[in-house]
Design a protein around this motif. Structure first.
Motif, short mmCIF file in Angstrom:
data_model
loop_
_atom_site.label_atom_id
_atom_site.label_comp_id
_atom_site.label_asym_id
_atom_site.label_seq_id
_atom_site.Cartn_x
_atom_site.Cartn_y
_atom_site.Cartn_z
N GLU A 43 -30.58 10.56 71.27
CA GLU A 43 -32.08 9.91 71.23
C GLU A 43 -31.70 8.43 72.22
O GLU A 43 -32.38 8.04 72.92
CB GLU A 43 -32.36 9.40 70.16
CG GLU A 43 -33.67 8.67 70.18
CD GLU A 43 -34.14 8.07 68.90
OE1 GLU A 43 -35.22 7.35 68.83
OE2 GLU A 43 -33.56 8.17 67.93
N LYS A 44 -30.32 7.87 71.82
CA LYS A 44 -30.40 6.44 72.48
C LYS A 44 -29.64 6.22 73.81
O LYS A 44 -29.76 5.36 74.38
CB LYS A 44 -29.45 5.72 71.24
CG LYS A 44 -30.45 5.39 70.03
CD LYS A 44 -31.53 4.40 70.25
CE LYS A 44 -32.25 4.35 68.92
NZ LYS A 44 -33.36 3.31 68.90
N LEU A 45 -28.78 7.57 74.10
CA LEU A 45 -28.03 7.31 75.18
C LEU A 45 -28.75 7.80 76.31
O LEU A 45 -29.83 8.54 76.34
CB LEU A 45 -26.68 8.22 75.02
CG LEU A 45 -25.69 7.86 73.88
CD1 LEU A 45 -24.61 8.97 73.95
CD2 LEU A 45 -25.01 6.65 74.38
N GLU A 46 -28.45 7.33 77.74
CA GLU A 46 -28.93 7.67 78.98
C GLU A 46 -28.35 9.18 79.06
O GLU A 46 -27.37 9.58 79.10
CB GLU A 46 -28.39 6.77 80.02
CG GLU A 46 -29.10 7.35 81.46
CD GLU A 46 -30.40 6.76 81.33
OE1 GLU A 46 -31.34 7.25 82.44
OE2 GLU A 46 -30.89 5.99 80.87
N PRO A 47 -29.33 9.96 79.43
CA PRO A 47 -28.87 11.40 79.73
C PRO A 47 -27.92 11.52 80.76
O PRO A 47 -28.10 10.59 81.86
CB PRO A 47 -30.03 12.31 80.06
CG PRO A 47 -31.17 11.37 79.47
CD PRO A 47 -30.82 9.89 79.63
N GLY B 258 -24.43 12.18 76.46
CA GLY B 258 -25.11 11.17 77.48
C GLY B 258 -24.04 10.13 77.80
O GLY B 258 -23.02 10.18 77.44
N VAL B 259 -24.61 8.90 78.34
CA VAL B 259 -23.77 7.96 78.89
C VAL B 259 -24.16 6.81 78.60
O VAL B 259 -25.39 6.34 78.21
CB VAL B 259 -23.60 7.91 80.44
CG1 VAL B 259 -23.02 9.00 81.08
CG2 VAL B 259 -25.05 7.58 80.94
N GLY B 260 -23.09 5.46 78.17
CA GLY B 260 -23.76 4.51 77.84
C GLY B 260 -23.84 3.31 78.80
O GLY B 260 -24.09 3.80 79.99
N ASP B 261 -24.12 2.14 78.43
CA ASP B 261 -24.21 1.09 79.26
C ASP B 261 -23.07 0.71 80.46
O ASP B 261 -21.92 0.98 79.86
CB ASP B 261 -24.52 -0.32 78.55
CG ASP B 261 -25.63 -0.25 77.85
OD1 ASP B 261 -26.91 0.23 78.42
OD2 ASP B 261 -25.82 -0.65 76.61
N LEU C 177 -26.92 1.53 70.11
CA LEU C 177 -27.49 2.55 69.14
C LEU C 177 -28.15 1.71 67.91
O LEU C 177 -29.31 2.42 67.48
CB LEU C 177 -26.35 3.23 68.58
CG LEU C 177 -25.42 3.92 69.37
CD1 LEU C 177 -24.36 4.77 68.52
CD2 LEU C 177 -26.16 5.20 69.95
N TYR C 178 -27.77 0.61 67.69
CA TYR C 178 -28.41 -0.17 66.48
C TYR C 178 -29.33 -1.35 66.63
O TYR C 178 -30.03 -1.69 65.71
CB TYR C 178 -27.40 -0.20 65.54
CG TYR C 178 -26.56 0.97 65.12
CD1 TYR C 178 -27.14 2.05 64.40
CD2 TYR C 178 -25.17 1.20 65.68
CE1 TYR C 178 -26.69 3.29 64.19
CE2 TYR C 178 -24.50 2.37 65.26
CZ TYR C 178 -25.12 3.37 64.60
OH TYR C 178 -24.62 4.48 64.31
#
Length: 220
Positions: free
Chosen positions: A12-16, A114-117, A204-205
């Motif tokens: 849900e939170k990560l960039e696809p 997914g990928v993070g920042d 995430l939080y």
């Protein structure tokens, strides 16, 4: 540990991964804790790291490495598998390739969530964190010229802000430099690796009304 809750939150939170672009800009950086430091104008070199989240029977862990003592740079530091993008590679392709080359992690066993920042390092790299999901502890074989050790750290340890601290080091004639650190036993997780972990926690939080309660739900 609620593995299903954690996996759902990551998706849900990560960039696809399909939304990744080589032209993306850094969201986080080594300069975040040092706002007074001059940020040089430069073209950042694209790189990627794999954050392997392992859904084990006793809860989720994260695979990390200790760099070989023979390396010219960042000797002995704790790191995720990763490195520069080859021409034409995506961040996912580079992260999986580097993990295979460094620790023989079979890419077919990794589900990319997914990928993070994107993270800008002080040394001029733009790092894309690629988060992978593994359903069991993988067999690994570190490349001796690159990696001295492969180990795992509990997810709930890394996502507990009580374990995140700001450390600093002083160089003669230069301003004090602050960085994130997460000491784990005899291992000292710091610098870019800790900064990427801290950024993942925030993604995430931090938007939760009770972020630590949400992190605890994933680690219950």
């Amino acid at each position: 540990m609620s593995l299903s809750t954690l996996r759902a939150r990551l998706i849900e939170k990560l960039e696809p991964a399909s939304g990744w672009s080589p032209d993306g800009a850094a969201t986080r950086s080594d300069f975040d804790l040092n706002p007074g430091t001059a940020r040089p104008e430069r073209t950042l070199r694209p790189a990627a790291v794999l954050i392997p989240v392992i859904a084990g029977p006793e809860g989720a862990t994260v695979l990390l490495t200790r760099r070989a003592d023979s390396l010219a740079n960042h000797t002995g530091q704790i790191a995720f598998p990763g490195g520069r993008l080859d021409p034409g590679e995506t961040a996912v392709e580079a992260a999986l390739r580097e993990a295979m080359e460094e620790v023989a992690l079979d890419p077919t066993r990794v589900e990319v969530l997914g990928v993070g920042d994107a993270y800008e390092t002080g040394t001029g790299f733009l790092i894309t964190p690629v988060i992978g999901w593994l359903t069991e502890h993988p067999d690994t074989n570190p490349a001796p010229d690159e990696v001295a050790e492969v180990f795992e750290v509990p997810w709930d340890f890394l996502m507990d802000v009580a374990n995140h601290r700001r450390d600093a080091w002083d160089r003669e004639g230069q301003p004090r430099r602050w960085y994130w650190a997460m000491p784990y036993g005899e291992r000292y997780i710091w610098g870019v690796t800790a900064g990427v972990i801290r950024a993942l926690h925030a993604r995430l939080y931090d938007c939760e009304a009770a972020p630590e309660a949400a992190a605890a739900e994933d680690a219950a």
